[in-house]
Design a protein around this motif. Structure first.
Motif, PDB file in Angstrom:
ATOM      1  N   SER A 129      18.940 -58.350  44.663  1.00  0.00           N
ATOM      2  CA  SER A 129      19.003 -56.964  44.218  1.00  0.00           C
ATOM      3  C   SER A 129      20.128 -56.258  44.954  1.00  0.00           C
ATOM      4  CB  SER A 129      17.668 -56.249  44.495  1.00  0.00           C
ATOM      5  OG  SER A 129      17.726 -54.903  44.118  1.00  0.00           O
ATOM      6  N   ALA A 130      21.041 -55.626  44.193  1.00  0.00           N
ATOM      7  CA  ALA A 130      22.191 -54.917  44.764  1.00  0.00           C
ATOM      8  C   ALA A 130      22.969 -55.813  45.732  1.00  0.00           C
ATOM      9  CB  ALA A 130      21.731 -53.646  45.471  1.00  0.00           C
ATOM     10  N   GLY A 131      23.046 -57.102  45.391  1.00  0.00           N
ATOM     11  CA  GLY A 131      23.807 -58.030  46.210  1.00  0.00           C
ATOM     12  C   GLY A 131      23.095 -58.506  47.458  1.00  0.00           C
ATOM     13  N   VAL A 132      21.817 -58.171  47.617  1.00  0.00           N
ATOM     14  CA  VAL A 132      21.053 -58.548  48.808  1.00  0.00           C
ATOM     15  C   VAL A 132      19.956 -59.535  48.409  1.00  0.00           C
ATOM     16  CG1 VAL A 132      19.552 -57.732  50.653  1.00  0.00           C
ATOM     17  CG2 VAL A 132      21.504 -56.344  49.939  1.00  0.00           C
ATOM     18  N   ARG A 133      19.843 -60.615  49.176  1.00  0.00           N
ATOM     19  CA  ARG A 133      18.797 -61.606  48.900  1.00  0.00           C
ATOM     20  C   ARG A 133      17.437 -61.049  49.297  1.00  0.00           C
ATOM     21  NH1 ARG A 133      17.478 -66.826  51.739  1.00  0.00           N
ATOM     22  NH2 ARG A 133      19.015 -66.173  53.280  1.00  0.00           N
ATOM     23  N   THR A 134      16.461 -61.163  48.390  1.00  0.00           N
ATOM     24  CA  THR A 134      15.107 -60.666  48.634  1.00  0.00           C
ATOM     25  C   THR A 134      14.108 -61.808  48.492  1.00  0.00           C
ATOM     26  OG1 THR A 134      15.666 -58.465  47.792  1.00  0.00           O
ATOM     27  CG2 THR A 134      13.342 -59.024  47.900  1.00  0.00           C
ATOM     28  N   LEU A 135      13.232 -61.938  49.488  1.00  0.00           N
ATOM     29  CA  LEU A 135      12.176 -62.950  49.477  1.00  0.00           C
ATOM     30  C   LEU A 135      10.838 -62.226  49.571  1.00  0.00           C
ATOM     31  CD1 LEU A 135      13.787 -65.398  52.059  1.00  0.00           C
ATOM     32  CD2 LEU A 135      13.875 -65.584  49.578  1.00  0.00           C
ATOM     33  N   ALA A 136       9.990 -62.408  48.551  1.00  0.00           N
ATOM     34  CA  ALA A 136       8.702 -61.707  48.520  1.00  0.00           C
ATOM     35  C   ALA A 136       7.571 -62.730  48.529  1.00  0.00           C
ATOM     36  CB  ALA A 136       8.609 -60.824  47.278  1.00  0.00           C
ATOM     37  N   TRP A 137       6.604 -62.517  49.432  1.00  0.00           N
ATOM     38  CA  TRP A 137       5.448 -63.410  49.520  1.00  0.00           C
ATOM     39  C   TRP A 137       4.185 -62.713  49.031  1.00  0.00           C
ATOM     40  CZ3 TRP A 137       9.479 -64.557  52.741  1.00  0.00           C
ATOM     41  CH2 TRP A 137       9.772 -65.916  52.901  1.00  0.00           C
ATOM     42  N   ARG A 138       3.355 -63.472  48.337  1.00  0.00           N
ATOM     43  CA  ARG A 138       2.048 -62.994  47.913  1.00  0.00           C
ATOM     44  C   ARG A 138       0.986 -63.925  48.475  1.00  0.00           C
ATOM     45  NH1 ARG A 138       3.661 -62.413  41.504  1.00  0.00           N
ATOM     46  NH2 ARG A 138       5.130 -60.684  41.742  1.00  0.00           N
ATOM     47  N   GLY A 139      -0.153 -63.348  48.830  1.00  0.00           N
ATOM     48  CA  GLY A 139      -1.248 -64.166  49.337  1.00  0.00           C
ATOM     49  C   GLY A 139      -1.306 -64.200  50.852  1.00  0.00           C
ATOM     50  N   GLU A 140      -1.998 -65.189  51.396  1.00  0.00           N
ATOM     51  CA  GLU A 140      -2.220 -65.272  52.836  1.00  0.00           C
ATOM     52  C   GLU A 140      -1.071 -65.997  53.534  1.00  0.00           C
ATOM     53  OE1 GLU A 140      -5.961 -66.960  53.812  1.00  0.00           O
ATOM     54  OE2 GLU A 140      -7.134 -65.333  52.919  1.00  0.00           O
ATOM     55  N   LEU A 141      -0.601 -65.382  54.621  1.00  0.00           N
ATOM     56  CA  LEU A 141       0.418 -65.996  55.462  1.00  0.00           C
ATOM     57  C   LEU A 141      -0.223 -66.296  56.810  1.00  0.00           C
ATOM     58  CD1 LEU A 141       3.474 -63.727  54.585  1.00  0.00           C
ATOM     59  CD2 LEU A 141       2.895 -65.960  53.641  1.00  0.00           C
ATOM     60  N   ASP A 142      -0.892 -67.430  56.900  1.00  0.00           N
ATOM     61  CA  ASP A 142      -1.645 -67.766  58.102  1.00  0.00           C
ATOM     62  C   ASP A 142      -0.737 -68.450  59.131  1.00  0.00           C
ATOM     63  OD1 ASP A 142      -1.261 -70.320  57.145  1.00  0.00           O
ATOM     64  OD2 ASP A 142      -3.320 -70.553  56.408  1.00  0.00           O
ATOM     65  N   MET A 143      -1.344 -69.107  60.119  1.00  0.00           N
ATOM     66  CA  MET A 143      -0.574 -69.713  61.216  1.00  0.00           C
ATOM     67  C   MET A 143       0.377 -70.794  60.735  1.00  0.00           C
ATOM     68  SD  MET A 143      -3.346 -69.954  64.316  1.00  0.00           S
ATOM     69  CE  MET A 143      -2.084 -70.595  65.424  1.00  0.00           C
TER      70      MET A 143
END
Length: 368
Positions: free
Chosen positions: A17-31
């Motif tokens: 978006s607008a030349g910027v890399r975007t990483l989106a996570w959904r759900g649980e981000l555990d250990m």
């Protein structure tokens, strides 16, 4: 352009978006999510937005991974911004490293990436803070036989949240206070009540008390601009806690200070420093003088905030349009009383609340 993939630790959505890399996570981000996030972000060869808006759980390992990636981005002259609306996640990230940029929306994140980056002096100071925090975690790992630094960080984070004490303050205390020798860290300690002060009603944290001191001092002196700094618990310099009426240039240069200004002189001398003519004063470096002048100040007074035993816990500075506007003796006496109030409270906090947090950490660590 976007793509989506599924991992054992939630769903990853990649976009630009607008030349910027975007990483989106959904759900649980555990250990187990830390390595996945590190792999997805990669070598950070450009600015990156990490969107955790739809993450339902963010572990301490993930927080530490984001701090590491933020450091990597800074070394490569890029920036990483984390997006979250979860107040606890945002708090955890800022406690782990105050340098981390946290936004509420992707739009805000992109706007933040468009702002000027912090200067090298600020980055160096923050790097030293992170190193001292890492050192404190190593101490805790050895002391309590913890398997990883993440376990130590989780203990520190819990104690920090429970007692509203910054991770930096706890790390400094771990380095400074003798190790516990039994089930209780401070046997026989008498817990003192908070000292009476006009500043106490403003909040129960050091930043809130310092902000109250600044607000009252502005009213007393009539200063159009003012700033209050705390003494950094790890690096020992000054950290800007709050300001009134000062511009972006001032904030950028005065966020972290070791020398080169009236406030640092007041810290080291532990006495008030009055500068009737900023333009000709040798107290300032050329860069810091320019920032003060650009903010519209021509005369300054800096008053140290001293604890009862004479240690400097912060500095309160008022900025004035001309020398004739500097506060007189009656106003300065009131400023002294305000600073003494703040100093007593900050001393009580470090000798009571910070030790409470250490006791909490010790109890949890020894009960594992």
């Amino acid at each position: 352009m976007s793509e989506q993939q599924h991992a054992a630790t939630g769903t990853l959505h990649r976009a630009r978006s607008a030349g910027v890399r975007t990483l989106a996570w959904r759900g649980e981000l555990d250990m187990t999510a830390g390595p996945h996030i590190g792999s997805a972000v990669g070598e950070v060869d450009e600015d990156v937005v990490v969107d955790l808006t739809e993450a339902t759980l963010v572990s301490a390992v993930v927080v530490r991974t984001l701090v590491r990636l933020h450091d990597l981005a800074a070394r490569r002259r890029h920036r990483l911004v984390v997006v979250t609306r979860d107040r606890f996640v945002a708090w955890s990230l800022r406690q782990a490293d105050r340098r981390l940029t946290v936004a509420n929306t992707r739009e805000e994140a992109l706007a933040r990436l468009g702002e000027p980056a912090a200067n090298e002096a600020v980055e160096a100071r923050r790097a030293r803070n992170r190193a001292r925090i890492a050192g404190a975690l190593d101490v805790l790992c050895e002391r309590y036989r913890l398997a990883t630094a993440d376990e130590a960080f989780e203990l520190v984070r819990e104690a920090s949240q429970s007692h509203n004490v910054t991770i930096r303050a706890l790390a400094a205390a771990v380095h400074a206070v003798p190790a516990p020798e039994g089930p209780v860290w401070f046997p026989g300690r008498t817990r003192r009540a908070a000292p009476p002060t006009v500043l106490r009603a403003a909040g129960r944290t050091p930043p809130a008390v310092l902000t109250a001191a600044l607000t009252i001092s502005v009213r007393v002196t009539g200063a159009p601009r003012a700033a209050v700094h705390s003494v950094e618990p790890l690096a020992g310099g000054l950290a800007l806690e709050h300001h009134h009426g000062l511009g972006r240039r001032y904030v950028d240069l005065f966020t972290h200070l070791v020398s080169g200004a009236a406030c640092t002189q007041a810290q080291h001398r532990r006495e008030r420093v009055v500068v009737p003519d900023v333009a000709s004063s040798p107290v300032y470096t050329a860069e810091h003088r320019d920032a003060v002048l650009r903010a519209g100040a021509r005369a300054v007074q800096s008053t140290p905030i001293l604890t009862p035993d004479g240690a400097c816990a912060g500095v309160l500075t008022t900025h004035h349009d001309r020398a004739a506007d500097l506060p007189g003796t009656p106003e300065l006496e009131l400023v002294d009383r305000i600073c003494a109030d703040a100093g007593r409270w900050l001393d009580w906090h470090s000798r009571t609340i910070v030790l409470d947090a250490l006791e909490h950490l010790h109890a949890r660590a020894t009960s594992r």
